[in-house]
Design a protein around this motif. Structure first.
Motif, PDB file in Angstrom:
ATOM      1  N   LYS A  75       0.829  -1.156   0.194  1.00 15.62           N
ATOM      2  CA  LYS A  75       0.056   0.032  -0.069  1.00 15.62           C
ATOM      3  C   LYS A  75       1.029   0.930  -0.140  1.00 15.62           C
ATOM      4  O   LYS A  75       0.240   2.268  -0.409  1.00 15.62           O
ATOM      5  N   LYS A  76       2.053   1.285   0.234  1.00 12.60           N
ATOM      6  CA  LYS A  76       3.112   2.098   0.766  1.00 12.60           C
ATOM      7  C   LYS A  76       3.011   3.229  -0.519  1.00 12.60           C
ATOM      8  O   LYS A  76       3.024   4.378  -1.508  1.00 12.60           O
ATOM      9  N   ALA A  77       2.980   2.307  -2.284  1.00 10.19           N
ATOM     10  CA  ALA A  77       2.350   2.970  -3.379  1.00 10.19           C
ATOM     11  C   ALA A  77       2.315   2.935  -4.514  1.00 10.19           C
ATOM     12  O   ALA A  77       1.382   2.837  -5.429  1.00 10.19           O
ATOM     13  N   THR A  78       0.581   2.456  -3.806  1.00 16.41           N
ATOM     14  CA  THR A  78      -0.732   3.227  -3.818  1.00 16.41           C
ATOM     15  C   THR A  78      -1.700   3.922  -3.309  1.00 16.41           C
ATOM     16  O   THR A  78      -1.553   3.144  -2.145  1.00 16.41           O
ATOM     17  N   MET A  79      -2.063   4.546  -3.643  1.00 12.08           N
ATOM     18  CA  MET A  79      -2.770   6.424  -3.171  1.00 12.08           C
ATOM     19  C   MET A  79      -4.191   5.567  -2.077  1.00 12.08           C
ATOM     20  O   MET A  79      -4.662   5.063  -3.375  1.00 12.08           O
TER      21      MET A  79
END
Length: 217
Positions: free
Chosen positions: A8-12
């Motif tokens: 999730k760190k790379a997903t808004m």
């Protein structure tokens, strides 16, 4: 691959998924470490503001405070859903906020197009939700505009620079260009961090591809 590695760190996050934040602003510095000017002062008459996200805001802020015509710089969070986030919350990837630098500048000395040149040449705008080894939505490339004129200039410069990058073998630009949303100050120690810590880490680097200042290729 990045999503598989970093989740999730790379997903808004959606607004429903975002952390709740808080109504009150988090504490920050009162004055600019270099100039001594109040960080929360109104934009002086005759000056304008700009806001950019281009990776770790420590190195980005230094690029802009060094420019002739810059009156004030400050780092913070913008572009997401969580109000008044902390640095720790932003790093979770659950706020949607980006690490940004807000610049107050004198347009009689330096133009918005000059700032755009520093923006494009100062990082790699093709990397999506990362900048070098820094991965997460808080490191995405973004131009946050305060007027229709800024939006037009930003979009036109993106078109020109995309052609230059393509010719140099780079992929498509991932930079978002959207109207500025609320700016939330980052904590005291982040403000002018690399002036306080000259040997500090700065993971911001450009492509080496020059960008014309004007709006035409």
């Amino acid at each position: 691959m990045l999503n598989a590695l970093f989740g999730k760190k790379a997903t808004m996050p959606t607004a429903d998924e975002a952390l709740p934040g808080r109504a009150e602003a988090i504490p920050t510095a009162d004055t600019h470490f270099i100039s001594g000017r109040p960080l929360k002062s109104p934009v002086p008459e005759g000056m304008e503001e700009a806001m950019f996200g281009m990776g770790c805001f420590w190195g980005v802020e230094r690029k802009f405070w060094q420019l002739d015509g810059t009156w004030l710089t400050m780092v913070g969070y913008s572009g997401g859903s969580t109000p008044n986030p902390t640095y720790h919350e932003t790093c979770t990837g659950r706020t949607g906020q980006n690490e940004v630098v807000r610049v107050i500048y004198d347009p009689k000395v330096i133009s918005y197009e000059d700032l755009l040149k520093v923006f494009w040449e100062g990082h790699d705008p093709t990397q999506g939700n990362r900048q070098g080894n820094d991965v997460g939505t808080q490191y995405r490339s973004g131009i946050y505009t305060y007027s229709d004129r800024q939006t037009e200039a930003a979009e036109e410069s993106r078109e020109v620079y995309a052609q230059r990058l393509k010719a140099a073998g780079y992929g498509p630009i991932t930079t978002e260009i959207v109207p500025a949303s609320p700016f939330y100050f980052a904590e005291d120690y982040h403000q002018q961090y690399l002036a306080k810590n000259p040997g500090g880490y700065c993971g911001v680097g450009g492509t080496g591809v020059s960008c014309p200042i004007g709006l035409k290729a």
